[in-house]
Design a protein around this motif. Structure first.
Motif, mmCIF file in Angstrom:
data_model
loop_
_atom_site.group_PDB
_atom_site.id
_atom_site.type_symbol
_atom_site.label_atom_id
_atom_site.label_comp_id
_atom_site.label_asym_id
_atom_site.label_seq_id
_atom_site.Cartn_x
_atom_site.Cartn_y
_atom_site.Cartn_z
ATOM 1 N N GLY A 188 0.062 -1.179 -0.194
ATOM 2 C CA GLY A 188 -0.051 -0.377 0.191
ATOM 3 C C GLY A 188 0.461 0.835 -0.324
ATOM 4 O O GLY A 188 0.113 2.357 0.201
ATOM 5 N N ASP A 189 1.975 1.288 0.415
ATOM 6 C CA ASP A 189 3.009 2.247 0.247
ATOM 7 C C ASP A 189 3.508 2.656 -1.215
ATOM 8 O O ASP A 189 4.464 2.582 -2.302
ATOM 9 C CB ASP A 189 4.772 2.019 1.176
ATOM 10 N N ASP A 190 2.729 3.896 -1.806
ATOM 11 C CA ASP A 190 2.846 4.172 -2.768
ATOM 12 C C ASP A 190 4.325 4.260 -3.430
ATOM 13 O O ASP A 190 4.542 4.733 -4.891
ATOM 14 C CB ASP A 190 1.700 5.273 -3.789
ATOM 15 N N ARG A 191 4.948 5.011 -2.852
ATOM 16 C CA ARG A 191 6.247 4.972 -2.874
ATOM 17 C C ARG A 191 6.854 3.646 -3.485
ATOM 18 O O ARG A 191 8.799 4.468 -5.015
ATOM 19 C CB ARG A 191 7.061 5.788 -2.201
ATOM 20 N N PHE A 192 6.547 2.809 -3.217
ATOM 21 C CA PHE A 192 7.628 1.588 -3.991
ATOM 22 C C PHE A 192 6.494 0.662 -4.995
ATOM 23 O O PHE A 192 6.653 -0.465 -5.167
ATOM 24 C CB PHE A 192 7.854 0.596 -2.874
ATOM 25 N N ASP A 193 5.766 1.857 -5.582
ATOM 26 C CA ASP A 193 4.827 0.960 -6.848
ATOM 27 C C ASP A 193 5.587 0.315 -7.992
ATOM 28 O O ASP A 193 4.875 -1.026 -8.886
ATOM 29 C CB ASP A 193 4.125 2.097 -7.162
ATOM 30 N N GLU A 194 7.235 0.466 -7.959
ATOM 31 C CA GLU A 194 7.746 -0.335 -9.407
ATOM 32 C C GLU A 194 8.143 -1.558 -8.470
ATOM 33 O O GLU A 194 8.630 -2.191 -9.772
ATOM 34 C CB GLU A 194 8.410 1.041 -9.936
ATOM 35 N N GLY A 211 13.108 -3.391 -5.890
ATOM 36 C CA GLY A 211 12.497 -5.292 -5.416
ATOM 37 C C GLY A 211 12.632 -5.451 -6.427
ATOM 38 O O GLY A 211 12.840 -6.020 -7.754
ATOM 39 N N ALA A 212 13.406 -7.397 -6.002
ATOM 40 C CA ALA A 212 12.677 -8.271 -7.212
ATOM 41 C C ALA A 212 11.425 -9.505 -7.762
ATOM 42 O O ALA A 212 11.832 -9.990 -6.489
ATOM 43 C CB ALA A 212 14.313 -8.736 -7.175
ATOM 44 N N SER A 213 11.074 -9.641 -8.006
ATOM 45 C CA SER A 213 10.264 -10.721 -8.084
ATOM 46 C C SER A 213 10.121 -12.097 -8.713
ATOM 47 O O SER A 213 11.275 -11.680 -9.771
ATOM 48 C CB SER A 213 9.232 -10.169 -8.549
ATOM 49 N N ALA A 214 10.101 -13.166 -8.387
ATOM 50 C CA ALA A 214 9.397 -14.171 -8.469
ATOM 51 C C ALA A 214 9.137 -14.261 -10.031
ATOM 52 O O ALA A 214 7.916 -15.245 -9.605
ATOM 53 C CB ALA A 214 9.619 -15.646 -8.186
ATOM 54 N N TRP A 235 14.434 -13.744 -12.185
ATOM 55 C CA TRP A 235 13.676 -12.888 -11.339
ATOM 56 C C TRP A 235 13.807 -11.747 -11.656
ATOM 57 O O TRP A 235 14.660 -11.036 -11.993
ATOM 58 C CB TRP A 235 13.575 -12.643 -9.716
ATOM 59 N N GLN A 236 12.625 -10.387 -11.833
ATOM 60 C CA GLN A 236 12.538 -9.208 -12.714
ATOM 61 C C GLN A 236 12.632 -8.004 -11.427
ATOM 62 O O GLN A 236 12.450 -8.277 -10.427
ATOM 63 C CB GLN A 236 10.856 -9.071 -12.808
ATOM 64 N N ILE A 237 13.632 -7.308 -12.243
ATOM 65 C CA ILE A 237 13.853 -6.226 -10.897
ATOM 66 C C ILE A 237 13.570 -4.856 -11.217
ATOM 67 O O ILE A 237 13.283 -4.681 -12.756
ATOM 68 C CB ILE A 237 15.129 -5.507 -10.922
ATOM 69 N N GLY A 238 12.344 -4.426 -10.494
ATOM 70 C CA GLY A 238 11.956 -2.741 -10.089
ATOM 71 C C GLY A 238 12.747 -1.841 -9.381
ATOM 72 O O GLY A 238 13.482 -2.197 -8.027
ATOM 73 N N ILE A 239 12.628 -0.973 -9.590
ATOM 74 C CA ILE A 239 13.103 0.227 -8.891
ATOM 75 C C ILE A 239 12.306 1.686 -8.478
ATOM 76 O O ILE A 239 10.729 1.753 -9.948
ATOM 77 C CB ILE A 239 14.777 1.150 -9.867
#
Length: 249
Positions: free
Chosen positions: A140-146, A173-176, A182-186
């Motif tokens: 829910g923290d919109d600062r980290f939506d990517e 962050g990295a998602s499986a 794993w994909q990285i977002g920033i």
């Protein structure tokens, strides 16, 4: 460290599942057109069961779609190649044809695979690492939506934040997204953009993901030049592009 060719082969094995391909399809000199199938092990996104998906890789297009439109693609694109496939005239023609079936182009992105070197990562700020369970505090923290997706189909596995005192100034962050990759977002806070924080965090996360036995990859939008620069500066190279569709609303 895996070589560039070895990393690319791992990605191809995943794309085979995503697009219902054969490994030999990558050896073709022209585009490949196949009927869409939902194979076990594919990446699961919100557009999973879309009418049409197109992969552009190694100067070829791989078109995965419903049987009803395959003859049209074979007529117009069966003998072509893929290096200019996502040029606007082609996209317009495809989008107009999709309307006959109640669908439209939704989006297209391009993706990057890592290269590795022994260049040390210079510390720019103190960091803190977050494991899968720790990441839930940022829901829910919109600062980290990517950085984080909070989606069971591609769960967030690892995060790293940069700090200025007690304040988080950037988060990667990295998602499986699948078993092997794993994909990285920033995200970087507005007051700290242009200072190298994004590249710093993505490089750190890229190395950590690889040490956990996964291939890190990076995706971004066609016009997001800043994000593309982050990918390249962080040791990623362009590898493929994808298009997907949606029902007309």
């Amino acid at each position: 460290m895996l070589s560039k060719a070895e990393t690319l082969n791992i990605a191809k094995k995943q794309l085979i599942l995503d697009y219902n391909l054969q490994i030999t399809d990558f050896e073709n000199n022209t585009n490949t057109i196949v009927e869409k199938k939902l194979l076990e092990g594919r990446r699961l996104y919100d557009n999973d069961d879309c009418f049409l998906k197109i992969l552009c890789m190694e100067n070829k297009a791989f078109i995965s779609t419903e049987a009803t439109i395959i003859p049209w693609f074979e007529e117009f694109y069966g003998k072509g190649t893929g290096e200019w496939f996502f040029n606007y005239p082609n996209l317009r023609r495809i989008d107009n044809k999709l309307k006959d079936f109640g669908h439209e182009i939704a989006d297209c992105h391009h993706y990057y695979l890592p290269i590795f070197n022994n260049i040390p990562i210079k510390e720019l700020a103190p960091v803190k690492w977050y494991e899968k369970e720790d990441i839930l505090q940022f829901r829910g923290d919109d600062r980290f939506d990517e950085a984080f997706a909070f989606n069971d189909n591609f769960p967030d596995m690892l995060g790293v934040a940069a700090f200025d005192g007690e304040e988080i100034i950037g988060m990667a962050g990295a998602s499986a997204d699948c078993e092997s990759m794993w994909q990285i977002g920033i995200n970087v806070m507005p007051d700290y953009t242009g200072k190298g924080i994004a590249t710093y965090l993505v490089r750190l996360l890229k190395e950590k993901v690889y040490k956990r036995g996964k291939i890190p990859f990076y995706g971004t939008a066609e016009s997001h030049i800043n994000s593309q620069n982050v990918a390249i500066k962080s040791g990623f190279l362009p590898a493929w592009a994808e298009l997907y569709t949606r029902k007309i609303r």
